[in-house]
Design an enzyme around this catalytic site. Structure first.
Site, PDB file in Angstrom:
ATOM      1  N   ASN A 109       0.708  -1.174   0.038  1.00 22.20           N
ATOM      2  CA  ASN A 109       0.102  -0.044  -0.014  1.00 22.20           C
ATOM      3  C   ASN A 109       0.849   1.248  -0.015  1.00 22.20           C
ATOM      4  OD1 ASN A 109      -2.041  -2.014   0.202  1.00 22.20           O
ATOM      5  ND2 ASN A 109      -2.166  -1.545   2.518  1.00 22.20           N
ATOM      6  N   VAL A 110       0.319   2.360  -0.631  1.00 26.46           N
ATOM      7  CA  VAL A 110       1.180   3.783  -0.753  1.00 26.46           C
ATOM      8  C   VAL A 110       0.385   4.462   0.126  1.00 26.46           C
ATOM      9  CG1 VAL A 110       2.152   3.481  -2.809  1.00 26.46           C
ATOM     10  CG2 VAL A 110      -0.128   4.412  -2.667  1.00 26.46           C
ATOM     11  N   ASP A 111      -0.580   4.310   1.180  1.00 32.78           N
ATOM     12  CA  ASP A 111      -1.411   5.058   2.005  1.00 32.78           C
ATOM     13  C   ASP A 111      -0.927   5.636   3.270  1.00 32.78           C
ATOM     14  OD1 ASP A 111      -1.745   2.999   3.514  1.00 32.78           O
ATOM     15  OD2 ASP A 111      -3.663   2.273   2.580  1.00 32.78           O
ATOM     16  N   HIS A 126       5.904  -0.323  -2.683  1.00 35.92           N
ATOM     17  CA  HIS A 126       5.222   0.371  -4.047  1.00 35.92           C
ATOM     18  C   HIS A 126       5.697   2.014  -3.368  1.00 35.92           C
ATOM     19  CE1 HIS A 126       2.971  -3.192  -5.216  1.00 35.92           C
ATOM     20  NE2 HIS A 126       4.001  -3.522  -5.284  1.00 35.92           N
ATOM     21  N   CYS A 134      11.982  15.504  -6.948  1.00 32.30           N
ATOM     22  CA  CYS A 134      12.175  15.822  -8.436  1.00 32.30           C
ATOM     23  C   CYS A 134      13.025  14.801  -9.215  1.00 32.30           C
ATOM     24  CB  CYS A 134      12.845  17.130  -8.236  1.00 32.30           C
ATOM     25  SG  CYS A 134      13.519  17.767  -9.899  1.00 32.30           S
ATOM     26  N   CYS A 137      16.675  16.943 -10.056  1.00 30.36           N
ATOM     27  CA  CYS A 137      17.746  17.096  -9.057  1.00 30.36           C
ATOM     28  C   CYS A 137      17.478  16.247  -7.825  1.00 30.36           C
ATOM     29  CB  CYS A 137      17.812  18.693  -8.650  1.00 30.36           C
ATOM     30  SG  CYS A 137      16.186  19.081  -7.630  1.00 30.36           S
ATOM     31  N   CYS A 184       9.451  21.381  -9.727  1.00 30.64           N
ATOM     32  CA  CYS A 184      10.423  21.577  -8.593  1.00 30.64           C
ATOM     33  C   CYS A 184      10.764  23.034  -8.106  1.00 30.64           C
ATOM     34  CB  CYS A 184      11.724  20.817  -8.910  1.00 30.64           C
ATOM     35  SG  CYS A 184      13.172  21.037  -7.851  1.00 30.64           S
ATOM     36  N   GLY A 224      -4.656  -9.124   3.532  1.00 29.96           N
ATOM     37  CA  GLY A 224      -5.486  -8.311   2.938  1.00 29.96           C
ATOM     38  C   GLY A 224      -4.867  -8.207   1.406  1.00 29.96           C
ATOM     39  N   SER A 225      -4.083  -9.110   0.803  1.00 33.55           N
ATOM     40  CA  SER A 225      -3.666  -9.344  -0.428  1.00 33.55           C
ATOM     41  C   SER A 225      -3.985 -10.555  -1.050  1.00 33.55           C
ATOM     42  CB  SER A 225      -2.130  -9.273  -0.432  1.00 33.55           C
ATOM     43  OG  SER A 225      -1.533  -9.262  -1.680  1.00 33.55           O
TER      44      SER A 225
HETATM   45 ZN   LIG Z   1      14.802  19.841  -9.147  1.00 34.59          ZN
END
Ligand SMILES: [Zn+2]
Length: 283
Positions: A109-111, A126, A134, A137, A184, A224-225
């Protein structure tokens, strides 16, 4: 037809079986979208979910219109994540880690809800929506600060009803033509959320962290997967090779039910809470 009572009895029996194989062991935990549904975050891979065609990183980098569409959806998605709270499943895992029973959490999860629930060792396979970086840079930005900038540049986005969504919840292109994509502030370069896009690989060092967590454990719990993602299967195979007990907690079938020592077909909140209440401390 199975009755509700039969179903409950079967679940109770599966939980007892899970407790039996897990007691006295150090657990590695792998979680997927199913653990966050009780926090109000939909599981796009769950049963009955619409088919989605996620944006690839190539589209994101090459096509400005795609990038606008992505950022509108990503911004609204992040606002939904930020408003969600960790549920009893996340909290149970944090408790198990604090008591030394779990070595940490690997999540697809990315939450960011494991971190917010108090888990300390969290491998976010993930990536996470909390950070943006950015691509030129490398400067890293906190998503909260970036969200303020996005809303200042695009005031209309603060009223989500102004953004028409397609039938599968995706942002429609016509609603994003005026969107000003954030750049950026250091070099003007292209920003990208710190998440693994469709068609991108999980960074090797992150997968190694996950492997290490499994290596330091005596059992693997997958919660949960449905194990559609290959990284989950690879970690499960690492555990199998070492003949560790594997417990899968998921509502509905997974790709690896036949490889589990115990499968509990139930919601993660109740089952993980039962584990946290019953499993003894591990020395
Ligand atoms: Zn930058």
């Amino acid at each position: 037809m199975t009755t509700m009572a039969e179903q409950d009895a079967r679940t109770a029996e599966a939980i007892a079986g899970a407790l039996n194989v897990l007691t006295g062991r150090k657990l590695a935990i792998l979680t997927g979208a199913g653990i966050s549904t009780d926090s109000g975050i939909p599981d796009y891979r769950g049963k009955g979910a619409p088919v989605r065609t996620p944006m690839t990183v190539d589209q994101f980098v090459a096509d400005e219109a795609a990038r606008r569409r992505y950022w509108v959806g990503s911004h609204l998605g992040w606002r939904a994540f930020a408003a969600a709270e960790p549920n009893p499943g996340h909290l149970a895992l944090a408790t198990l880690e604090a008591r030394g029973v779990a070595s940490g959490v690997i999540t697809q999860n990315v939450d960011g809800l494991h971190v917010r629930a108090g888990s300390r060792r969290v491998v976010e396979l993930h990536g996470t929506m909390r950070r943006v970086f950015c691509t030129h840079c490398g400067q890293v930005f906190d998503r909260r600060d970036l969200a303020v900038r996005v809303e200042t540049d695009n005031p209309w986005i603060q009223v989500p009803e102004n953004v028409p969504l397609g039938p599968d919840g995706d942002v429609l292109p016509e609603s994003t033509t005026d969107f000003r994509v954030p750049a950026c502030t250091v070099c003007g370069g292209m920003l990208k959320p710190d998440v693994v896009f469709f068609g991108e690989f999980i960074p090797a060092e992150k997968f190694r962290d996950a492997e290490q967590l499994v290596r330091g454990a005596d059992a693997l719990v997958i919660a949960g997967s449905s194990l559609v993602v290959n990284s989950g299967i690879r970690l499960l195979e690492r555990a199998r090779r070492r003949r560790l007990p594997i417990v899968i907690v998921n509502r509905g079938a997974t790709r690896a039910d036949s490889r589990a020592t115990v499968k509990v077909d139930a919601g993660t909140s109740d089952v993980l809470r039962a584990l946290a209440e019953t499993l003894p401390d591990v020395a």
